[in-house]
Design an enzyme around this catalytic site. Structure first.
Site, PDB file in Angstrom:
ATOM      1  N   TYR A  63      18.648  46.841  87.710  1.00 39.56           N
ATOM      2  CA  TYR A  63      18.007  46.016  86.305  1.00 39.56           C
ATOM      3  C   TYR A  63      18.252  46.061  85.039  1.00 39.56           C
ATOM      4  O   TYR A  63      18.272  45.357  84.215  1.00 39.56           O
ATOM      5  CB  TYR A  63      16.382  45.665  86.537  1.00 39.56           C
ATOM      6  CG  TYR A  63      15.693  45.425  88.017  1.00 39.56           C
ATOM      7  CD1 TYR A  63      16.523  44.968  88.850  1.00 39.56           C
ATOM      8  CD2 TYR A  63      14.280  45.660  87.984  1.00 39.56           C
ATOM      9  CE1 TYR A  63      15.854  44.584  90.092  1.00 39.56           C
ATOM     10  CE2 TYR A  63      13.813  45.360  89.184  1.00 39.56           C
ATOM     11  CZ  TYR A  63      14.528  45.060  90.335  1.00 39.56           C
ATOM     12  OH  TYR A  63      13.829  44.721  91.241  1.00 39.56           O
ATOM     13  N   HIS A 121      16.204  50.543  97.299  1.00 44.26           N
ATOM     14  CA  HIS A 121      16.253  49.233  96.948  1.00 44.26           C
ATOM     15  C   HIS A 121      16.578  48.217  98.049  1.00 44.26           C
ATOM     16  O   HIS A 121      16.041  47.103  97.974  1.00 44.26           O
ATOM     17  CB  HIS A 121      17.306  49.137  95.953  1.00 44.26           C
ATOM     18  CG  HIS A 121      17.028  47.798  94.851  1.00 44.26           C
ATOM     19  ND1 HIS A 121      17.270  47.718  93.560  1.00 44.26           N
ATOM     20  CD2 HIS A 121      16.322  46.765  95.161  1.00 44.26           C
ATOM     21  CE1 HIS A 121      16.726  46.797  93.002  1.00 44.26           C
ATOM     22  NE2 HIS A 121      16.426  45.894  93.990  1.00 44.26           N
TER      23      HIS A 121
HETATM   24  N1  LIG Z   1      13.136  44.726  95.479  1.00 42.28           N
HETATM   25  C1  LIG Z   1      13.635  43.743  95.291  1.00 42.28           C
HETATM   26  O1  LIG Z   1      14.758  43.426  95.862  1.00 42.28           O
HETATM   27  C2  LIG Z   1      13.381  42.677  94.119  1.00 42.28           C
HETATM   28  C3  LIG Z   1      14.095  41.461  93.942  1.00 42.28           C
HETATM   29  C4  LIG Z   1      13.614  40.603  93.086  1.00 42.28           C
HETATM   30  C5  LIG Z   1      12.279  41.149  92.240  1.00 42.28           C
HETATM   31  N2  LIG Z   1      11.982  42.048  92.483  1.00 42.28           N
HETATM   32  C6  LIG Z   1      10.762  42.714  91.465  1.00 42.28           C
HETATM   33  O2  LIG Z   1       9.695  41.728  91.432  1.00 42.28           O
HETATM   34  C7  LIG Z   1       9.444  41.124  90.111  1.00 42.28           C
HETATM   35  C8  LIG Z   1       9.026  39.724  90.057  1.00 42.28           C
HETATM   36  O3  LIG Z   1       9.942  38.873  90.725  1.00 42.28           O
HETATM   37  P1  LIG Z   1      10.685  37.734  89.893  1.00 42.28           P
HETATM   38  O4  LIG Z   1      10.830  38.235  88.515  1.00 42.28           O
HETATM   39  O5  LIG Z   1      11.986  37.589  90.711  1.00 42.28           O
HETATM   40  O6  LIG Z   1       9.633  36.415  90.023  1.00 42.28           O
HETATM   41  P2  LIG Z   1       8.113  36.194  89.767  1.00 42.28           P
HETATM   42  O7  LIG Z   1       7.447  37.216  89.116  1.00 42.28           O
HETATM   43  O8  LIG Z   1       7.692  35.520  91.002  1.00 42.28           O
HETATM   44  O9  LIG Z   1       8.146  34.785  88.539  1.00 42.28           O
HETATM   45  C9  LIG Z   1       8.652  35.175  87.365  1.00 42.28           C
HETATM   46  C10 LIG Z   1       8.997  33.574  86.878  1.00 42.28           C
HETATM   47  O10 LIG Z   1       7.589  33.115  86.863  1.00 42.28           O
HETATM   48  C11 LIG Z   1       7.508  32.832  85.284  1.00 42.28           C
HETATM   49  N3  LIG Z   1       5.841  32.966  85.184  1.00 42.28           N
HETATM   50  C12 LIG Z   1       5.347  34.387  85.089  1.00 42.28           C
HETATM   51  N4  LIG Z   1       3.939  34.219  84.888  1.00 42.28           N
HETATM   52  C13 LIG Z   1       3.610  32.882  84.658  1.00 42.28           C
HETATM   53  C14 LIG Z   1       2.626  32.135  84.668  1.00 42.28           C
HETATM   54  N5  LIG Z   1       1.411  32.574  84.581  1.00 42.28           N
HETATM   55  N6  LIG Z   1       2.550  30.776  84.574  1.00 42.28           N
HETATM   56  C15 LIG Z   1       3.816  30.225  84.808  1.00 42.28           C
HETATM   57  N7  LIG Z   1       5.114  30.684  85.038  1.00 42.28           N
HETATM   58  C16 LIG Z   1       5.026  32.041  84.774  1.00 42.28           C
HETATM   59  C17 LIG Z   1       8.249  33.521  84.603  1.00 42.28           C
HETATM   60  O11 LIG Z   1       8.657  32.871  83.504  1.00 42.28           O
HETATM   61  P3  LIG Z   1       8.764  33.455  81.925  1.00 42.28           P
HETATM   62  O12 LIG Z   1       9.099  34.969  81.971  1.00 42.28           O
HETATM   63  O13 LIG Z   1       9.561  32.439  81.138  1.00 42.28           O
HETATM   64  O14 LIG Z   1       7.169  33.819  81.393  1.00 42.28           O
HETATM   65  C18 LIG Z   1       9.576  33.692  85.410  1.00 42.28           C
HETATM   66  O15 LIG Z   1      10.312  32.407  85.189  1.00 42.28           O
HETATM   67  C19 LIG Z   1      10.838  41.335  89.296  1.00 42.28           C
HETATM   68  O16 LIG Z   1      10.888  41.229  88.111  1.00 42.28           O
HETATM   69  C20 LIG Z   1      11.244  42.583  89.778  1.00 42.28           C
HETATM   70  O17 LIG Z   1      10.614  43.769  89.296  1.00 42.28           O
HETATM   71  C21 LIG Z   1      12.446  43.001  93.173  1.00 42.28           C
END
Ligand SMILES: NC(=O)c1ccc[n+]([C@@H]2O[C@H](COP(=O)([O-])OP(=O)(O)OC[C@H]3O[C@@H](n4cnc5c(N)ncnc54)[C@H](OP(=O)(O)O)[C@@H]3O)[C@@H](O)[C@H]2O)c1
Length: 294
Positions: A63, A121
C-alpha cells in the site's frame, strides 16, 4: 477461548478487543489504509483517524501507506503501545530472505521496532506459480521465527481458502485470515474453515469499497434503524464475529464508522443480508484472479 460471535456480543466501542488464538488482543474495528498514499494528505488522514479514536491500522508493504502512518503516529503523540498495527508481506516476497527484508522496510517506514500483526498478503504469486506450496511453508516458518524474536507479536494470512492452509505445514495456526467479506460476497467456505479452526476473520472491503452504499436492501434496513448504510454493513460484520477494516478519507465518516454499538440487527435482517445475491465483488480471487498477475 470464547467463539468470536460471543466475544463480539460484549463489545461497547471500536477498541473493545477480540482475543486471538495466540492469546493476544486486537481492537475490533480497524482503519483501512489502501489508497491512502494516493491522497496528498495521507499523513493528516491518519492523524485524523487517530484523533477520532481509531487505534488499529491495517497497512501493507504494497500500500505504501506505512510512511504516512509512521509520521502520523509521531505527530499524534499517542504512544506506540496504545496502537495496533498490521502490515503484510506481498506475494512476490514469499521466501525467508525477502519476507524478512519486507518486514525490516516496514518497521523503518512505520518508525517502530515491532509489528502487532504480520500477514502473508496473498497465497500465490500468479496463476502459473507451481511452487506456491513450498513458498508458503518456508515463509510461514520465517514468520514463526520473527514472532519468536519479538519483532512481530501475532502472525496470520490473507486471502486464504481452505486448501491453502495445509501448505503452511505447521502446527502453529494463523490467528487471522483477512478476506474480502461483505453482503454480496461472503466467501462462506473460507469463513467457515477459519471460524472452525479458531482463526479470526477480518473483512477487507467491508463497505464493498463504497459499492454497497446505494444497495436497496441495505438502505431499507438502514432506514428501519435510523442508521447509515455504512453502520449497518459494519455492524453486520461484527455480528458474524468478523473484524471490519473500513477505509475513509473523511473525518465525519471516521466518526460515523465507529458508532456501531447502540443497535443490533434482527435475525431476519441478518438472514436477508446473508442471502444478498453477488454484488460489490472486487473481481479478485486467491487462485484465479490474482492482482498484478504476470
Ligand atoms: N488483504 C487484502 O488483499 C486487501 C485488499 C483490499 C483491501 N484491504 C484492506 O481493507 C481496507 C478496506 O477496504 P477498501 O478500502 O477496499 O474498501 P471499503 O473500506 O469497503 O470502502 C472504502 C470506500 O467507502 C467509502 N466510505 C467509507 N466510509 C463511508 C461512509 N461512512 N459512508 C459512505 N462511504 C464511505 C470511502 O470513501 P472516502 O474515502 O471518500 O470516504 C471509500 O471509497 C483497505 O483500506 C485495506 O486496508 C485488504
Amino acid at each position: 477461548m470464547k467463539d468470536f460471535i460471543s466475544q463480539a456480543k460484549e463489545f461497547t466501542d471500536i477498541n473493545s478487543t477480540f482475543t486471538l488464538n495466540d492469546g493476544n488482543k486486537i481492537p475490533c474495528v480497524g482503519f483501512g489504509t489502501w489508497k491512502i498514499k494516493e491522497n496528498e494528505n495521507g499523513e493528516q488522514i491518519i492523524v485524523d483517524a487517530i484523533n477520532s479514536g481509531f487505534r488499529h491500522f491495517d497497512s501493507a508493504a504494497l500500500y505504501k501507506s506505512e510512511t504516512s502512518i509512521g509520521k502520523a503516529i509521531k505527530k499524534s503523540g499517542v504512544s506506540r503501545e496504545k496502537l495496533f498495527i498490521t502490515t503484510k508481506v506481498w506475494k512476490d516476497d514469499l521466501c525467508p530472505e525477502k519476507a524478512r527484508l519486507s518486514l525490516k522496510n516496514s518497521l523503518q517506514d512505520l518508525q517502530t521496532d515491532y509489528i502487532d500483526l504480520l500477514l502473508i498478503h496473498w497465497p500465490k504469486a500468479s496463476k502459473k506459480d507451481s511452487s506456491w506450496q513450498e513458498k508458503l511453508a518456508v515463509t510461514w516458518n520465517e514468520f514463526i521465527k520473527m514472532r519468536t524474536e519479538g519483532i512481530v507479536r501475532s502472525i496470520g494470512v490473507a486471502n486464504f481458502l481452505p486448501h491453502h492452509f495445509a501448505a503452511l505445514q505447521s502446527d502453529i495456526l494463523p490467528c487471522i485470515n483477512q478476506i474480502e467479506f461483505h453482503p454480496g460476497y461472503l466467501q462462506e467456505e473460507a469463513y467457515n474453515y477459519s471460524i472452525k479452526h479458531g482463526i479470526l476473520v477480518e473483512a477487507w472491503r467491508p463497505l464493498g469499497q463504497g459499492g454497497l452504499i446505494n444497495n436497496e436492501l441495505v438502505k431499507v434496513i438502514a432506514s428501519a434503524h435510523n442508521r447509515s448504510v455504512a453502520k449497518i454493513l459494519l455492524r453486520y460484520a461484527l455480528e458474524r464475529g468478523v473484524l471490519p477494516l473500513p477505509k475513509t478519507t473523511h473525518l465525519e465518516r471516521m466518526l460515523e464508522n465507529q458508532k456501531l454499538f447502540d443497535f443490533a440487527l434482527s435475525e431476519k435482517e441478518m438472514s436477508d443480508l446473508n442471502n444478498l445475491p453477488l454484488c460489490a465483488w472486487s473481481g479478485e480471487h486467491p487462485d484465479n484472479a490474482i492482482p498484478w498477475d504476470d
